[in-house]
Design an enzyme around this catalytic site. Structure first.
Site, PDB file in Angstrom:
ATOM      1  NE  ARG A 229      -4.163  -1.513  -0.155  1.00 16.45           N
ATOM      2  CZ  ARG A 229      -4.203  -2.445  -1.094  1.00 16.45           C
ATOM      3  NH1 ARG A 229      -3.178  -2.604  -1.918  1.00 16.45           N
ATOM      4  NH2 ARG A 229      -5.258  -3.225  -1.213  1.00 16.45           N
ATOM      5  CG  HIS A 277      -2.431  -0.360  -7.502  1.00 22.24           C
ATOM      6  ND1 HIS A 277      -2.931   0.429  -6.488  1.00 22.24           N
ATOM      7  CD2 HIS A 277      -2.513  -1.652  -7.045  1.00 22.24           C
ATOM      8  CE1 HIS A 277      -3.306  -0.329  -5.469  1.00 22.24           C
ATOM      9  NE2 HIS A 277      -3.046  -1.594  -5.794  1.00 22.24           N
TER      10      HIS A 277
END
Length: 314
Positions: A229, A277
């Site tokens: 993250r 991502h």
């Protein structure tokens, strides 16, 4: 039984269609802000929903996160007290391990150097240490971290991992707790961050932490890799350390704000690999099977699997 889907940046209709096929005896609704739902809600499928969804949806029995991450839900102050279930999908785990192993090897095998040489039509070999001489440390030894650790160990790297709770993984030196954190860092040449985002991990990986990584590795300065993250890292510190040479390289798939701003210094930082991502994109069909199976089992009296501890994010 009723299912409601509350998502952002996902195709809600496609998710509804998948669940109707798998659970035809359940009603499936899509939450839309300000529009009342038909009756009570037993299950909520959520991905980065508008916070007001939890005010408008009647108290569900279970909340499912439509992805491996749950930090987008944990940080919401009005999250229901219902069990929060995260996705554990074998294809997601495999994809994450592929990305992590690829990035570790990219830095270990000097690929960025050879890529630059190719652009200059330069034929020049560089010394290549054995994997057994390189220490890879993983932050987070959950489903994803554990699988990546085992894969790296099979290749021959010295692999260690750190987690808040004690773990036992064959071929991996496991550290646990705050009192072992610095020791873990000091024995790491390539740091792989797969931590969830929680109040304890927010901004954790900064200059102070990265400066504790081993400085005596066979490759020289350490490398930082993150596919967990973005909120767990300090990007200004990373960019500065890459520029100064305090970090030899980095591979980043997640960022504090996404998409990554065009003016971020990370784009041009030396030795920095950026991906948007995509390290572990999930297969919606596989996730739908997983959720439907969990619901069927729960209704037959079986315990839910992979319920998240909201304090740790695992």
């Amino acid at each position: 039984m009723s299912i409601v889907i509350a998502v952002t940046n996902f195709n809600a209709e496609a998710w509804a269609d998948r669940m109707k096929v798998r659970l035809p005896d359940h009603s499936v609704q899509i939450w839309k802000k300000g529009e009342p739902l038909d009756g009570k809600v037993d299950y909520m499928l959520a991905w980065k929903p508008d916070p007001s969804a939890f005010d408008e949806v009647p108290q569900p029995k279970v909340v499912f996160s439509l992805g491996a991450g749950v930090d987008h839900l944990i940080k919401m102050p009005n999250l229901p007290e219902a069990p929060l279930v995260r996705i554990v999908d074998p294809s997601l785990t495999t994809r994450m391990t592929e990305w992590v192993v690829f990035q570790v090897l990219l830095h270990h095998r000097n690929h960025l150097t050879y890529d630059a040489q190719q652009a200059e039509h330069l034929w020049k070999a560089h010394a290549q240490p054995q994997a057994s001489k390189v220490r890879v440390g993983l932050l987070g030894l959950g489903e994803l971290g554990g699988d990546a650790a085992r894969a790296l160990a099979r290749i021959g790297f010295q692999v260690a991992g750190w987690s808040r709770r004690s773990k036992v993984i064959e071929g991996v030196k496991c550290y646990a707790g705050e009192d072992r954190f610095e020791e873990f860092l000091q024995g790491t040449d390539i740091l792989v961050n797969l931590l969830p985002l929680t109040p304890d991990t927010k901004g954790l990986v900064d200059r102070a932490v990265l400066s504790k990584l081993a400085q005596n590795g066979v490759h020289g300065a350490p490398v930082y890799i993150n596919a967990g993250r973005g909120g767990t890292q300090n990007e200004a510190d990373i960019a500065e350390m890459l520029t100064s040479g305090a970090l030899r390289g980095a591979s980043l798939d997640v960022f504090e704000t996404e998409p990554l701003a065009e003016d971020s210094p990370l784009w041009d930082a030396p030795g920095c690999v950026i991906t948007p991502h995509v390290a572990a994109e999930s297969d919606p069909e596989a996730l739908s099977d997983y959720i439907a199976g969990q619901i069927r089992g729960y209704e037959q009296g079986l315990p839910l699997q992979n319920v998240v501890d909201r304090k740790t994010g695992y």
